[in-house]
Design a protein around this motif. Structure first.
Motif, short mmCIF file in Angstrom:
data_model
loop_
_atom_site.label_atom_id
_atom_site.label_comp_id
_atom_site.label_asym_id
_atom_site.label_seq_id
_atom_site.Cartn_x
_atom_site.Cartn_y
_atom_site.Cartn_z
N ARG A 173 5.80 -7.87 -0.05
CA ARG A 173 5.36 -7.93 -1.35
C ARG A 173 4.38 -6.65 -1.49
O ARG A 173 3.44 -6.29 -0.47
CB ARG A 173 4.70 -9.20 -1.30
CG ARG A 173 5.83 -10.10 -1.51
CD ARG A 173 4.99 -11.65 -1.51
NE ARG A 173 5.06 -11.88 -3.03
CZ ARG A 173 4.07 -12.77 -3.84
NH1 ARG A 173 3.33 -13.36 -2.75
NH2 ARG A 173 4.10 -12.80 -4.91
N ARG A 174 4.51 -5.91 -2.55
CA ARG A 174 3.37 -4.95 -2.48
C ARG A 174 1.83 -5.59 -3.01
O ARG A 174 1.67 -6.50 -3.62
CB ARG A 174 3.70 -3.97 -3.91
CG ARG A 174 4.65 -3.22 -4.08
CD ARG A 174 4.83 -2.43 -5.17
NE ARG A 174 6.23 -1.94 -5.37
CZ ARG A 174 6.46 -1.09 -6.42
NH1 ARG A 174 5.73 -1.23 -7.40
NH2 ARG A 174 7.53 -0.50 -6.41
N VAL A 175 0.95 -4.89 -2.33
CA VAL A 175 -0.35 -5.46 -2.12
C VAL A 175 -1.47 -4.35 -2.70
O VAL A 175 -2.52 -4.70 -3.08
CB VAL A 175 -0.69 -6.15 -0.65
CG1 VAL A 175 -0.13 -7.35 -0.84
CG2 VAL A 175 -0.68 -5.21 0.46
N ALA A 176 -1.02 -2.93 -2.37
CA ALA A 176 -1.96 -2.00 -2.69
C ALA A 176 -1.13 -0.92 -2.90
O ALA A 176 0.22 -0.74 -2.68
CB ALA A 176 -2.97 -2.00 -1.73
N ALA A 177 -1.87 0.31 -3.54
CA ALA A 177 -1.10 1.65 -3.82
C ALA A 177 -1.99 2.80 -3.46
O ALA A 177 -3.22 2.47 -3.75
CB ALA A 177 -0.60 1.65 -5.12
N ASP A 205 3.91 10.75 -6.54
CA ASP A 205 4.37 9.31 -6.35
C ASP A 205 3.52 8.56 -5.70
O ASP A 205 3.22 9.01 -4.62
CB ASP A 205 5.82 9.06 -5.70
CG ASP A 205 7.00 9.72 -6.51
OD1 ASP A 205 6.80 9.77 -7.85
OD2 ASP A 205 8.01 10.46 -5.92
N PRO A 206 3.25 7.20 -6.16
CA PRO A 206 2.27 6.55 -5.19
C PRO A 206 2.93 6.16 -4.02
O PRO A 206 4.50 5.82 -3.88
CB PRO A 206 2.09 5.28 -5.97
CG PRO A 206 3.24 5.19 -7.14
CD PRO A 206 3.55 6.65 -6.97
N VAL A 207 2.15 5.79 -3.01
CA VAL A 207 2.67 4.96 -1.68
C VAL A 207 2.13 3.52 -1.79
O VAL A 207 0.96 3.32 -1.90
CB VAL A 207 1.99 5.62 -0.55
CG1 VAL A 207 2.45 5.21 0.74
CG2 VAL A 207 2.29 7.18 -0.37
N TYR A 208 3.19 2.68 -1.42
CA TYR A 208 2.97 1.33 -1.71
C TYR A 208 2.66 0.72 -0.15
O TYR A 208 3.47 0.98 0.54
CB TYR A 208 4.06 0.64 -2.58
CG TYR A 208 4.08 1.07 -3.96
CD1 TYR A 208 3.04 0.43 -4.96
CD2 TYR A 208 5.15 1.89 -4.26
CE1 TYR A 208 3.37 0.85 -6.35
CE2 TYR A 208 5.00 2.28 -5.58
CZ TYR A 208 4.36 1.80 -6.61
OH TYR A 208 4.30 2.33 -7.93
N LEU A 209 1.52 -0.20 -0.29
CA LEU A 209 1.54 -0.75 1.02
C LEU A 209 1.89 -2.37 0.60
O LEU A 209 1.73 -2.98 -0.26
CB LEU A 209 -0.13 -0.96 1.36
CG LEU A 209 -0.75 0.16 1.36
CD1 LEU A 209 -2.48 0.35 1.63
CD2 LEU A 209 0.02 1.23 2.37
N THR A 210 2.45 -2.58 1.85
CA THR A 210 3.26 -3.85 1.66
C THR A 210 2.76 -5.21 2.66
O THR A 210 2.47 -4.75 3.86
CB THR A 210 4.77 -3.93 1.45
OG1 THR A 210 5.08 -3.51 2.86
CG2 THR A 210 5.36 -2.99 0.45
N ARG A 211 2.99 -6.35 2.50
CA ARG A 211 2.66 -7.45 3.20
C ARG A 211 3.71 -8.32 2.98
O ARG A 211 3.79 -8.86 2.04
CB ARG A 211 1.17 -7.95 3.04
CG ARG A 211 0.90 -8.97 4.08
CD ARG A 211 -0.36 -9.71 3.78
NE ARG A 211 -1.31 -8.91 3.98
CZ ARG A 211 -2.55 -8.74 3.16
NH1 ARG A 211 -2.55 -9.44 2.21
NH2 ARG A 211 -3.38 -7.86 3.69
#
Length: 66
Positions: A13-17, A4-10
């Motif tokens: 809102r998702r900004v990267a994975a 599973d991907p790990v999502y980075l948020t700001r």
């Protein structure tokens, strides 16, 4: 692709994975294969529409293989 991907948020809102390196390689290979398939379809359509083809001997000469 079993990770599973790990999502980075700001601000929620998702900004990267972040994804597994092997999964990334598989995705890149799949994208390249799809691009090749689309290019082949386009080339076949051009030939079907009467576009001139380039003889194999000319290709080899252009690449310095003859």
């Amino acid at each position: 692709m079993g990770h599973d991907p790990v999502y980075l948020t700001r601000r929620g809102r998702r900004v990267a994975a972040v994804i597994d390196a092997d999964d990334l390689e598989a995705l890149i290979a799949a994208a390249e294969n799809l691009a090749d398939i689309e290019a082949a379809k386009a080339a076949r359509a051009e030939v079907a529409d009467g576009e001139a083809t380039i003889p194999w001997e000319q290709i080899k000469a252009d690449l310095g293989l003859s």
